[in-house]
Design an enzyme around this catalytic site. Structure first.
Site, PDB file in Angstrom:
ATOM      1  CG  ASP A   1     -21.350  -6.555  38.395  1.00  0.00           C
ATOM      2  OD1 ASP A   1     -21.452  -5.332  38.611  1.00  0.00           O
ATOM      3  OD2 ASP A   1     -22.053  -7.163  37.577  1.00  0.00           O
TER       4      ASP A   1
ATOM      5  CD  GLU B   1      -3.041   0.899   2.140  1.00  0.00           C
ATOM      6  OE1 GLU B   1      -3.038  -0.032   2.957  1.00  0.00           O
ATOM      7  OE2 GLU B   1      -3.691   1.945   2.267  1.00  0.00           O
ATOM      8  CG  ASP B   2       1.786   2.750   3.309  1.00  0.00           C
ATOM      9  OD1 ASP B   2       0.720   3.038   2.731  1.00  0.00           O
ATOM     10  OD2 ASP B   2       1.867   2.531   4.522  1.00  0.00           O
TER      11      ASP B   2
END
Ligand code: MN
Length: 749
Positions: A277, A95-96
């Site tokens: 709780d 992608e980069d």
């Protein structure tokens, strides 16, 4: 500008830090490495470092820190192996950087290339409600059913991005955080990655609701000492007894996540101090896999020797693990100080599967455990659904995504087929969901079901352990109503598809019927005519009109009414223009002109005058043939026929006496007689509506009385109504028999 503060990065120190991080990754991976694995990881690291060498993260750090961190999460927190480590290191290069999928394929083989391809495809933002988002989501699921590692690495990637969200601008933070809570946290949950899911949720809160997050975190810190005291007092007697069994174990108190506490605070609208709780006690047993079930129940017995359990809160996910692979024994017990405490009992193996989810189960696969089978079933269901949802249908894709998402968090219910096969469905699933789970065709024709041998309607909600037998009928057809009670996305998707198909058929059928009838009536079938028909029958579109005809909601014989109306309109000169008449006297004079010399010439003859005067039956009192009635000249809506006993009658007669005209039913309308029908069927949601709609709206029959009795899911309706003749009654009975869920329609008087 401050010239002296120019950025000075010590490159040598940075290089050492990168190597340090790489070695940390290798150390974590070491137990899983075989043959050439270390070499492969080194090659991936070098390739990635080289490709990203001139890139920096927004924080200013070298970019390679990110792929290294993602790989570290993949191995340490998800338990993935060499292929995934390699893919994680390379996950951003296509992608980069200039690297391509074929490059990856050449260097690292097809498996890694395929994973990177999947990761590259699902990058980009999800903007909720857009078809682009839905399309991205679809791709993501497709790759999930291809290779689940794509999603697991994507989750590692997302987790690291969330951990380093600080350096992002505010708008990006919100966008990334929202996406995370919308789809990634639910997916992590569904894949059984509890630790990652909780961290993602906490990080979401940290960025989206920073005040609330800080507030809860601070209160948790402040109350930690007293909580720890409480926990150690609580587990002391348990530890003593467990030690006597000779089983190795750890008992600890686990605080709940900030996000889950925040959720409780906002749902229960209680202050922090009143939420008890805040933690669970976890008992982890170090036993071999053959002994773990017995050991867990032994521990349960010890816990409940000391503390009284809440009988409704025992969850045995050991005998039947949850669909995401989770195994554990949960009980909620009363402490000596009167607080409920959740205790989770599990083996070391179960604990690892619970924390790391999907990948951890592969480690134990091949053994006799059913862990993880649920996930495989789920993934194959996802694939199945994707194949049946039509592609390119944008609203469909968004709807599908919403249905799918709502399924990610759901708990399950375990039921059995008549032959004793176990089926796992989402909690809240109905008999109809079960039918669709068996097969689409079984669902489509499902009439009713027997649950533990008792006949129930389709909407019956199933409970754990139910044995379900589906009753089908070839007469049955899927209906919109079904969507109101089914809960599984499988059933929803299939029903929507079936209805769509069905609708198309009804439209074609309707068009054919209309064409035939228009020919008989010597009317031309053109756009103008169709549009007039549409308006006459009050349909939104022409297709909608065809649909109603095809479905039998509009009888083609009613087209005669349309023709009469049309003819009447064309003879408008002869017709009384009621719009201009504002008082009764003038109206009666006009009536006499129409009626001539008859004794009742000044009366509106309901039925006979239909094509000469605009009148309607008032909605407030629904007069029927035989009722004592009068006509009222309204200002804009022509003549309205009211019953003398109408709640508005007194007001109308006393204040607007000049607008009242005499009216009576003509003899042809009196020829209706009272008949009674008994209808039996399964008591599904919407049945009464469907039955009454057919009777009152669609055939213009007056219903006199209705009594409906429902017992054990069986519906019995006694209906008295007016019909013109027996042929009329027969048509009605045939229509009623076709209503989904109806078994029988008989005349009873
Ligand atoms: Mn990344």
């Amino acid at each position: 500008m401050n010239v002296t503060a120019e950025p000075c990065i010590d490159l040598e120190q940075e290089r050492r830090e990168i190597l340090k991080r790489y070695r940390r990754l290798l150390r974590a991976a070491k137990p899983l490495l075989k043959d050439n694995d270390a070499k492969l990881i080194k090659k991936a690291f070098n390739t990635s470092a080289e490709a990203h060498k001139n890139m920096r993260r927004r924080s200013g750090e070298p970019y390679i820190y990110h792929p290294l961190a993602v790989a570290q999460i993949a191995v340490e927190e998800i338990g993935l192996g060499t292929t995934s480590i390699v893919a994680a290191l390379l996950h951003d290069v296509v992608e980069d950087t200039d690297m391509t999928i074929p490059d990856i394929d050449r260097l690292f083989g097809p498996k890694v290339a395929k994973i990177i391809d999947g990761l590259t495809k699902i990058s980009g933002f999800f903007e909720y409600g857009t078809s682009q988002q839905a399309e991205n989501f679809r791709k993501m699921l497709l790759t999930l059913s291809d290779d689940v590692r794509v999603i697991l690495i994507k989750l590692a990637d997302r987790l690291h991005n969330m951990r380093t969200l600080d350096s992002m601008p505010r708008d990006k933070q919100l966008k990334i955080a929202s996406e995370t809570i919308y789809i990634y946290a639910p997916l992590a949950h569904r894949l059984g990655l509890y630790a990652i899911k909780s961290e993602l949720e906490d990080l979401y809160l940290k960025y989206v609701e920073p005040e609330a997050y800080k507030d809860i975190a601070r209160k948790l810190r402040e109350t930690k000492a007293s909580r720890d005291r409480f926990i150690s007092r609580f587990i002391e007697p348990l530890e003593e007894d467990l030690a006597e069994t000779g089983i190795k174990f750890v008992v600890k108190g686990r605080p709940k996540s900030i996000y889950s506490i925040w959720n409780k605070l906002s749902k229960q609208k209680k202050p922090f101090e009143e939420i008890f709780d805040l933690f669970a006690v976890r008992v982890i047993l170090d036993v071999s896999q053959e002994d773990e079930k017995a050991a867990c129940w032994r521990a349960y017995s010890i816990v409940t020797d000391h503390y009284k359990p809440n009988p409704d809160r025992l969850k045995d996910w050991i005998s039947t693990p949850r669909a995401n692979g989770y195994e554990s024994l949960h009980t909620t017990v009363m402490s000596k100080t009167g607080q409920w405490v959740e205790v989770q009992i599990r083996s070391e193996r179960m604990n690892e599967v619970a924390e790391k989810g999907y990948a951890a189960h592969w480690k134990y696969k091949g053994s006799e455990t059913s862990t993880g089978a649920g996930i495989e079933v789920w993934i194959s269901q996802v694939r199945d659904m994707l194949e049946t949802t039509s592609q390119g249908d944008k609203t469909g894709a968004i709807e599908f995504m919403d249905d799918f998402r709502s399924n990610l968090y759901s708990e399950e219910v375990f039921v059995f087929t008549p032959k004793g096969d176990l089926k796992v469905l989402q909690r809240g699933a109905t008999a109809l969901d079960f039918a669709f789970e068996i097969h689409t065709q079984v669902g489509a024709r499902c009439m009713a079901a027997k649950v533990n041998n008792i006949l129930v309607p389709l909407s019956h909600v199933l409970n754990n352990g139910d044995q379900v037998e589906v009753i089908t009928s070839n007469k049955q057809k899927p209906s919109e109503d079904w969507l109101r009670f089914v809960v599984t996305s499988k059933a929803k998707t299939k029903i929507k598809d079936l209805i769509k198909e069905d609708n198309k058929r009804y439209i074609t059928d309707g068009r054919d019927l209309v064409a035939k009838k228009l020919k008989i009536l010597r009317l031309e079938m053109n756009n103008e005519m169709l549009n007039q028909l549409r308006a006459f029958f009050g349909s939104k579109t022409v297709n909608d009109f065809f649909y109603r005809v095809g479905k039998g909601h509009i009888d083609t014989n009613e087209l005669k009414r349309f023709k009469a109306d049309k003819d009447a309109k064309e003879n408008r000169q002869n017709k009384l223009n009621t719009d201009k008449i504002q008082d009764g006297k003038t109206f009666e004079k006009e009536l006499k002109k129409i009626h001539g010399d008859r004794a009742d010439a000044d009366m509106l003859l309901i039925g006979e005058d239909m094509d000469k005067i605009d009148y309607t039956l008032a909605k407030c009192c629904n007069p029927i043939s035989g009722d004592d009635v009068f006509g009222f000249v309204t200002i804009n809506e022509g003549i309205k026929i009211h019953r003398v006993t109408c709640p508005n009658a007194v007001e109308l007669m006393s204040n607007h006496g000049n607008r009242i005209i005499k009216a009576k039913w003509t003899s042809q309308r009196d020829l209706a007689f009272l008949a009674g029908l008994r209808i039996t069927g399964t008591d599904r949601v919407g049945l009464v509506n469907d039955v009454t709609r057919i009777i009152s709206n669609e055939l213009h029959i007056n219903m006199r009385s209705v009594t409906i009795d429902s017992k054990d899911g069986i519906f019995e309706g006694l209906i008295k109504l007016y019909v013109h003749d027996t042929a009329h009654l027969d048509i009605l009975m045939r229509k009623l028999e076709r209503v989904g869920g109806v078994f029988e329609v008989v005349r009873f008087d």
